[in-house]
Design a protein around this motif. Structure first.
Motif, short mmCIF file in Angstrom:
data_model
loop_
_atom_site.label_atom_id
_atom_site.label_comp_id
_atom_site.label_asym_id
_atom_site.label_seq_id
_atom_site.Cartn_x
_atom_site.Cartn_y
_atom_site.Cartn_z
N ASP A 674 0.81 -1.22 0.00
CA ASP A 674 0.00 0.00 0.00
C ASP A 674 0.85 1.27 0.00
N ASN A 676 2.08 3.00 -2.41
CA ASN A 676 1.70 4.01 -3.39
C ASN A 676 0.66 4.96 -2.82
N PHE A 677 -0.32 4.41 -2.10
CA PHE A 677 -1.33 5.26 -1.48
C PHE A 677 -0.70 6.20 -0.45
N GLU A 680 2.02 8.71 -2.36
CA GLU A 680 1.49 9.58 -3.40
C GLU A 680 0.22 10.33 -2.98
N THR A 681 -0.62 9.69 -2.17
CA THR A 681 -1.89 10.32 -1.80
C THR A 681 -1.86 10.89 -0.38
N PHE A 682 -1.44 10.06 0.56
CA PHE A 682 -1.46 10.47 1.97
C PHE A 682 -0.54 11.64 2.22
N THR A 684 0.80 13.74 0.13
CA THR A 684 0.40 14.93 -0.64
C THR A 684 -0.67 15.72 0.09
N ASN A 685 -1.61 15.06 0.70
CA ASN A 685 -2.72 15.74 1.35
C ASN A 685 -2.41 16.16 2.79
N ASN A 787 -12.83 7.19 -1.15
CA ASN A 787 -12.37 6.89 -2.51
C ASN A 787 -13.33 7.40 -3.58
N GLU A 789 -14.64 11.42 -5.55
CA GLU A 789 -14.24 12.80 -5.73
C GLU A 789 -14.97 13.76 -4.80
N ASN A 792 -13.51 12.52 -0.81
CA ASN A 792 -12.08 12.59 -0.50
C ASN A 792 -11.67 13.93 0.13
N TRP A 796 -9.91 14.26 3.88
CA TRP A 796 -8.55 14.78 4.20
C TRP A 796 -8.63 15.99 5.13
#
Length: 809
Positions: A674, A676-677, A680-682, A684-685, A787, A789, A792, A796
C-alpha cells in the motif's frame, strides 16, 4: 448310443447358435432402457434421448418422458392406455398438439407439458386437443412460447393450472368450464416487458383459492383486481420490482373482500432503490381480514409509519421482514400489541446479489436481446434522497435498541440471523426477552455475540425464556459459555453452538430434563474433562435420548486425553457423524475415530510404558528451559538493562500530556503493497501546506538500528499513530507489530489516551479482523476511506483537523 450322443450334441450347438443370433439382434437394435417400478406401475424414461413415444404396458399408471427430444404426439398413440393417470412430457420439443393426441386417456389426472415449444411461430393449439381428458385435475404449461393462452375450456374438472403469464391474459371465455379451478400458478420468469393486472384478469375465476403471480415483471396492479375473488386465501406478488408499494396499496385495498390467509410481497422494489417507509394506508385494509402470514422481505424498508402495525388483525401469526434496512423508530413499540407467534428479522441491512437481479437486460426471443431503459432508475443527491420521508443515510436497526422494547407476548419463534453489519456489535440486555416468555425457538446465528455472552455470568439474558426449546447461537465467535447462561431453560431440547471458538463444555445441563441434541461441531474442542463427560452421561440418562455432534473439532488422541477417548468408546450417547471424526496422535499424525475401540487399545499400550519416559522428558524439558532462559538473558542483557531504565524513568517521572516536544505529528503504519497510497496520496494531502510532519519507516528510520527498536522509538516520538488497514496489513507481521506497539504506548506511556487511528482502505468482513482490532473498532476510532471525488476532500480535511487539534490547543 453313439447316434444319441451325436443328436444331443447337434441340438446343443443349434441352441447356442439361436441364442447368439438373438443377442446380436438386440445389440444392433439396442434401445434405451426405461426404469419400470412394478409396485407403483411407473415407467420412467427421463433423459433417454427419445424422439417418439415408446411402447409401454397397458397397466402403466405413471409415464415419465421428461428431458427427451419428442417433437410430436401422433393421434391415438395412447388409445389403449386408459389406466394412465400421470403423464410427464416436460422438457421436450413439442411444437403442437393434435386433436386426438390424448385420445384414450379418460383417467388421466395430471399432465405436465412444461418447457416445450408449444405456441412457436404464433401457432395456436387446437380447441379440441384436451377434449379426451374428462378427469384431468392438474395441467402444467409453463415455459412454452404462447403469445395467446390456449383454449382449455374442454377440461371441466381442472383444479390446478401452472402456466406462464401473458400480458392481457383473461379467462373470460372459459369461465363456465373453469369453475373448479382453485390453484393458479402464473409465476415467472416471463418476458421482460412490463405487465399489468386489472379487474378483468381473474374475474372469470371466482373460486380461486391460491394465486401466484410472482416474478412476472408486473408494472402495475389496479384496484379491484382481486375484489371479486372471495375465496382467495394465498396471494404472492413477490419479485416484481417495478410494483413498489403503490402496487401493495392497490392489492390490500381489495383483500377485505377475500378470504386471504397468506400475503407475500417480497422484493417489490429494486435492490439499489432508495429506502422505503411502510405507510398506514398500505396496512389499514388488512384490519378487515383474517390474514395469518405476511412476507415483506427484501424491500429496503427503513421505517414504518406510526399506527401501521396496529392495523394488523389479531389473526396474524407470522411476520417475515428480513433483508430490509430497518432503523429505530416509535413503530417498534407497537410490536407488543401483536398476537404474532413467528417473527423473522434476519439479514437486516443485507442486499441481494446484484448478479441475481433483473437489471433491465432481458432475452425476449431466441436470438434477440431487449433492453428496458426505464427500469431501475433512481435520483441521487449528495445529501441523500428522501423516499416517503426517509433518508437513505440512516444506520440499520441494531439489536441493542430492543433492550427497551417489549416483543409480542405470544411470540414463539424469533429469527434474528446475520444482523451484524458495518462492525456493529449487538449488546443484548436481559429486558429484551422479559415480556416474551413463550418463545420456543430462538435463532441468533452470526451476530458476534461472543463479545457479550461470556460476560453474562448470572444467566440474565435468557432468564425469562423458561419455555425455550431450541436455541441457535452458531457462528458468533463465542469462546466460552458461562456456567449459568441457560439456567432457566428446563425445557430446552436443541442447543446449536456450531462454528464458534468453544474449547470446553462448561455450561450447566443437569436441569435440562428434555435435552436431546447439542451441536458443538466446528469449534476448538481438543477433549472434554471427566466432569464434563459425566454430566453429559447423567443428562442422557434423564432424557433417555441425547445426541451430540463434536465433528470438525481438533480432537487430540494423546495420553493426557485417554479418559476422553475411553468415554467416546463407551458412552451410550449418540455421537452424530462419528465416522467423520478425526484426532491427532502423539506422533502428530491424524487418524479417524471410526474404529475407536482399536484406537483405545493402542493408546493404552503406548501410555502404559510412558511413565519413565514422561519423567525423563519432563526433566530434560526443565533443563532445556533453564538453559534457554539463561541464554536469552545473556544474549539480551543490554536490551533488558535498557528496558529496566526506561521503566524506571516512566514510573519516576510521569509524561506531561501537554508537552509539545514530539518530533512527528503521526507515525504511519502500512503494508509495503500500500506504499503508493501512502507516498502519493497520503503525504500529498497531509504534509503539503498543512505544517504537519509524519514518520514513515522507509524515510525516517535510522539505518543500523533494529527494526523493532526503530518502530518503538518512532511511535514514542509521534503524537499519533495512523494505521492503513487493508488485507495486506492484516497479513503483515511487522504491521501488526506496529499496531500492538502503538496500543502499548497508548496504555502505558500516554495514560490511556487513544493515539491509534484506523483508516480502512478496503472493505474487510468483520470475521477477517483479529479480536484486538475489533475491540478498537468498537470504540469507533476508525474511518473508511471514501475513494470518491466528493468524499475525499472532506476526508482529508477532517483528518488534518484531527492531527492538528493538539497543536492548536
Amino acid at each position: 448310443m453313439e447316434l444319441v450322443v451325436i443328436v444331443v450334441h447337434a441340438l446343443f450347438i443349434l441352441l447356442c447358435t439361436c441364442h447368439q443370433d438373438d443377442f446380436e439382434i438386440n445389440t444392433i437394435n439396442k434401445k434405451p432402457k426405461c426404469n419400470f417400478r412394478i409396485k407403483k406401475l411407473t415407467v420412467d424414461c427421463t433423459g433417454k434421448n427419445l424422439t417418439r413415444i415408446p411402447n409401454f404396458r397397458k397397466s402403466t399408471k405413471t409415464l415419465i418422458l421428461a428431458n427427451n427430444q419428442i417433437q410430436d404426439i401422433p393421434n391415438g398413440i395412447f388409445s389403449s392406455h386408459g389406466a394412465l393417470e400421470v403423464l410427464d412430457l416436460s422438457h421436450n420439443s413439442l411444437t403442437n398438439l393434435r386433436s386426438d393426441s390424448f385420445k384414450g386417456l379418460a383417467n388421466l389426472l395430471r399432465l405436465n407439458l412444461n418447457n416445450n415449444k408449444l405456441g412457436k411461430n404464433n401457432m395456436t393449439l387446437s380447441k379440441n386437443c384436451f377434449k379426451y381428458l374428462p378427469k384431468l385435475r392438474h395441467l402444467s404449461l409453463k415455459g412454452n412460447t404462447f403469445t395467446k393462452f390456449p383454449d382449455i375450456s374442454s377440461i371441466r374438472s381442472l383444479q390446478i393450472l401452472n402456466a406462464t403469464f401473458i400480458n392481457g391474459m383473461t379467462f373470460y371465455q372459459q369461465s363456465s368450464s373453469l369453475e373448479n379451478l382453485a390453484y393458479l400458478d402464473l409465476s415467472g420468469p416471463s418476458s421482460c416487458k412490463p405487465k399489468s393486472l386489472n379487474k378483468h384478469t381473474f374475474s372469470a375465476l371466482p373460486s380461486l383459492q391460491y394465486l401466484d403471480v410472482s416474478n412476472i415483471d408486473l408494472g402495475s396492479i389496479m384496484e379491484e383486481t382481486f375484489s371479486q375473488m372471495k375465496y382467495l386465501q394465498y396471494l404472492d406478488i413477490s419479485y416484481n420490482t417495478r410494483l413498489g408499494f403503490v402496487g401493495v396499496e392497490n392489492v390490500t385495498h381489495d383483500l377485505p373482500n377475500t378470504s386471504i390467509r397468506v400475503f407475500k410481497f417480497q422484493k417489490i422494489v429494486p435492490t439499489f432503490s432508495m429506502n422505503q417507509m411502510l405507510m398506514k394506508d398500505q396496512m389499514k385494509p388488512l384490519n378487515g381480514t383474517k390474514i395469518r402470514e405476511i412476507y415483506a422481505d427484501s424491500n429496503r424498508i427503513q421505517l414504518v409509519e406510526i399506527g401501521a402495525i396496529s392495523y394488523l388483525p389479531n389473526t396474524i401469526e407470522k411476520i417475515s421482514i428480513g433483508e430490509n434496512w430497518l432503523s429505530y423508530g416509535p413503530y417498534i413499540f407497537e410490536l407488543q400489541k401483536l398476537s404474532t407467534k413467528v417473527i423473522n428479522a434476519s439479514f437486516l441491512a443485507w442486499s441481494h446479489d446484484p448478479r441475481e437481479e433483473d437489471t433491465g437486460w432481458c432475452v425476449s426471443g431466441e436470438n434477440s436481446l431487449e433492453v428496458d431503459t426505464n427500469f431501475n432508475k433512481c435520483v441521487s443527491s449528495d445529501h441523500g434522497t428522501l423516499v416517503s420521508g426517509v433518508t437513505k443515510h440512516i444506520s440499520p436497526l441494531k439489536l441493542d435498541y430492543f433492550k427497551t422494547v417489549n416483543l409480542p407476548k405470544n411470540l414463539k419463534e424469533l429469527y434474528y440471523t446475520s444482523c451484524k453489519l458495518q462492525f456493529e456489535i449487538p449488546k443484548l440486555n436481559f429486558i429484551f426477552f422479559s415480556r416474551s416468555p413463550n418463545i420456543k425457538t430462538l435463532k441468533l446465528q452470526n451476530n458476534l455475540l461472543g463479545f457479550i455472552l461470556p460476560k453474562d455470568k448470572g444467566g440474565e439474558i435468557f432468564n425469562h425464556l423458561v419455555h425455550l426449546e431450541t436455541i441457535d447461537l452458531s457462528e458468533n465467535k463465542i469462546s466460552a459459555i458461562p456456567r449459568l447462561l441457560f439456567r432457566s431453560q428446563v425445557n430446552i431440547r436443541n442447543i446449536r453452538l456450531t462454528s464458534n471458538l468453544i474449547e470446553r463444555l462448561h455450561f450447566q445441563i443437569e436441569h435440562m430434563v428434555k435435552l436431546s441434541f447439542i451441536d458443538l461441531s466446528n469449534n476448538a474442542i481438543m477433549f472434554l474433562k471427566t466432569e464434563e463427560t459425566a454430566e453429559l452421561d447423567k443428562a442422557a440418562e434423564r432424557s433417555g435420548n441425547l445426541t451430540i455432534d463434536i465433528s470438525g473439532n481438533p480432537i487430540q488422541c494423546t495420553c493426557n486425553n485417554i479418559n476422553f477417548i475411553k468415554w467416546i468408546a463407551s458412552t451410550k450417547i449418540l455421537l452424530k457423524n462419528l465416522k467423520s471424526y478425526s484426532c491427532l496422535l502423539n506422533n502428530q499424525t491424524k487418524t479417524t475415530l471410526k474404529h475407536r475401540n482399536a484406537l483405545l487399545k493402542m493408546l493404552e499400550k503406548e501410555c502404559s510404558t510412558y511413565l519413565g519416559l514422561i519423567l525423563a522428558t519432563v526433566s530434560l524439558v526443565v533443563l532445556f528451559i533453564i538453559v534457554v532462559i539463561s541464554g536469552l538473558i545473556y544474549r539480551y542483557r543490554w536490551k533488558l538493562r535498557y528496558l529496566y531504565f526506561m521503566t524506571k524513568f516512566k514510573f519516576n517521572r510521569r509524561p506531561n500530556l501537554l508537552d509539545l516536544s514530539y518530533d512527528y505529528d503521526a507515525f504511519v503504519s502500512y503494508a509495503e503493497e500500500d506504499q503508493n497510497f501512502v507516498h502519493e496520496t497520503f503525504l500529498t494531502n497531509i504534509e503539503e501546506g498543512a505544517e504537519l510532519r509524519v514518520c514513515l519507516h522507509k524515510r525516517d528510520f535510522l539505518v543500523g538500528n533494529e527494526i523493532a527498536a526503530n518502530i518503538t522509538d518512532a511511535i514514542h516520538r509521534s503524537r499519533k499513530t495512523i494505521c492503513i488497514i487493508t488485507n495486506h496489513f492484516l497479513n503483515s507481521y511487522w504491521c501488526m507489530f506496529e499496531f500492538n506497539m502503538a496500543r502499548m504506548e497508548s496504555i502505558y506511556s500516554r495514560d490511556g489516551e487513544n493515539i491509534v487511528y484506523l483508516i480502512f482502505l478496503e472493505q474487510i468482513p468483520s470475521k477477517a479482523l483479529p479480536l484486538v482490532l475489533l475491540e478498537l473498532v468498537q470504540s469507533q476510532s476508525y474511518v473508511e476511506f471514501p475513494n470518491d471525488e466528493y468524499g475525499n476532500p472532506l476526508f482529508w480535511e477532517n483528518l488534518k483537523k484531527v492531527m492538528s487539534d493538539y497543536i492548536n490547543y
